[in-house]
Enzyme design. Sequence first.
Site: not given
Lengths: 408, 408
Positions: B156, B182, B193, B280, B403, B408
């Site tokens: 993703t 991923k 996780t 990230e 982020n 969303s």
Amino acid sequence: MSDAISPLATPFPALPAIAGVTPRVARAGYKDWGRCDLTYVELDEGTSVAGVFTRNVCCSSEVELGRQNIAQGSARALVVNAGNSNAFTGYRGREAVEQIMAQVADHLGCAQDEVFVSSTGVIGVPLPKDKARAGIEAAMQADVCTWEDAARTIGTTDTFAKGATASAMIGDVRVTFSAIIKGSGMIAPDMATMLGYIFTDAAVSPAFLQECLSAANRRTFSCITVDSDTSTSDTVLAFATGKAGNTELTGFDSAGADAFAAALEDVCRQLSHLVVKDGEGAQKFIAVSVTGAVSDESARKVGLAIANSPLVKTAIAGEDANWGRVVMAVGKAGEPADRDRLSIGFGGTWAARDGQPLADYDEAPVAAHLKGREISIEVDLGLGDGAATVWTCDLTHGYISINADYRS
Amino acid sequence: MSDAISPLATPFPALPAIAGVTPRVARAGYKDWGRCDLTYVELDEGTSVAGVFTRNVCCSSEVELGRQNIAQGSARALVVNAGNSNAFTGYRGREAVEQIMAQVADHLGCAQDEVFVSSTGVIGVPLPKDKARAGIEAAMQADVCTWEDAARTIGTTDTFAKGATASAMIGDVRVTFSAIIKGSGMIAPDMATMLGYIFTDAAVSPAFLQECLSAANRRTFSCITVDSDTSTSDTVLAFATGKAGNTELTGFDSAGADAFAAALEDVCRQLSHLVVKDGEGAQKFIAVSVTGAVSDESARKVGLAIANSPLVKTAIAGEDANWGRVVMAVGKAGEPADRDRLSIGFGGTWAARDGQPLADYDEAPVAAHLKGREISIEVDLGLGDGAATVWTCDLTHGYISINADYRS
């Protein structure tokens, strides 16, 4: 103090003088900066003291000695050093604190354990004893300062001076509180997570003062978080000089004790919110209200899991009603929760109820709410009567800029 | 996949085909993107399966059903949906997973509980059943794909495709592993996780496969963290087709079992490190080695407290040897520690020993080390023989950008 002032800053309030409390500031020069960095507060004889301290096991000598000294219940002075936390400095750090205690005790003719010392700033550099000695000497000869001067002088990365006041009636005697605090990073719950000092002219026994402070701490300082990191030096001290002349409070059966406790908690709540509002990089003040938990403590832990989630905090920074991240944070809290009873809202509008997105969810009022400075997140767990509110700030580029540049 | 590739990215390795494993990909169109987003892997009859799953109590239906299905020990297919996690979607989400299981079971003539489904992406939107059905239909008719195609399709916000391989000798039979994974946000320890899939041609009983995977998980996936946030969907599955022809491994007394377990752990370690390297915003890969703890588990918890500290992670981002923040993180871990026995180093150079800064501390080699991409932090607690290594990445502006913008 930093140059860029927090957008959540509030003006310094008008804090009344407290009889029996004399604050002064001076330049010790702990860092190469053109500002006062040593705060010295004299307290009249008969002052009660109570305190809450960091639970970090690598705490500073200041915290170790403060925790010991609090046991005898009386205080005559407070010294706060800014720019050097003196933590993790071994016996040399401890010697510096003991020197300060001895110097002040000698000056005031009091016992060493009536002198309370805090230090904040870089970890791992012993506090220079010569600078401390000269700084205290200078402070003792300085004019009495304002509360705002003192609040500014205890600050480090704080972007604005923080103070709070309240009062209460004990019988027909009004007692008054003035308090100052500094933040603003390394702020996490489960202890007094900053340096805060509360002064009142009330007559209160040390034991009851401690009981009230500990209770207030559980609902205020222990319910805030900036970055989940716990300082080695955090301390909140309450000093009560007794000069107001009320009949001494010794427990909740004393007349006026409830009013006193409520006013003290009010001051603690104001101070704790100010710390969040000066959280490093903060652009938004966030209240996370959790209801329907199996207990108040469980609600607090769920609230803190949400308030400490980097993904929730960045979503709020981005003004994104990303309630999925709130679901995630509830689920990772390790507390009782049932996915299919969980409801989540923002600013009073439910986005999801009973484990599913609402079919008629109207995002418009939520989007408008998220553009503001004060954000609320509501979580109902649907399990019991436990409730708590936790306060935090958003996680922004400002936090990274401050902390990737701040030099050790 | 994101545009800006992680500076810690490594080229996709040459992964061997695994006999009995047939991967294919297709476009289900879960998001409006021009890429494959559905991965379908057929497994020959006789394939053992084991798995570890998120401990987030708000987990997805995929996780709930996968945890149930693992109990019977055999697998015939894996379906991975990217772009929609289907988490927190109530009965509609569960229906979507059950539809996928039924469709594939019908096609292969197997039991529904031999079909494993994972989904990753936004939380709170039910997986569209029509898109899933058509996507699976398309995948069933597609050509067999490469491992790299499959690795890319399960991603993703990942910025590069992640794979790992290893092999082991069981008697005179070589068994081979190929695995994909991923990330790359919402990554926290204490569970599997992420989404990871390990395929081997070894013959292994489901129970022993689970024993090996659980043990490897404790030392690999449970020892990484990107942001302390725990996804609702995390899953690692291991599939063993038995096609290599070795005598079936049923426990550590089987010949070759140690070599198999070591190779499986090697693959898990490779995969877990790749997730961190695509964390990230990651600019640096950080290994935190803790020794001298009272137990290995205590060492792991101290390591994670350091690896999850925003202040430590921003210090590394700023190439600042701020060991005071490491002291703070050790102290807040809630594990046994003694400030005056604590030693801290970077890249093999001690900065502080036994609770004090080293008098002859030479910062030059540390400064040079911190400029690199791979950073090590060494912590010795001086209490016992417990040790652990934990891996994380730094916290940078990139994390905030990703982020605070992700919708969303």
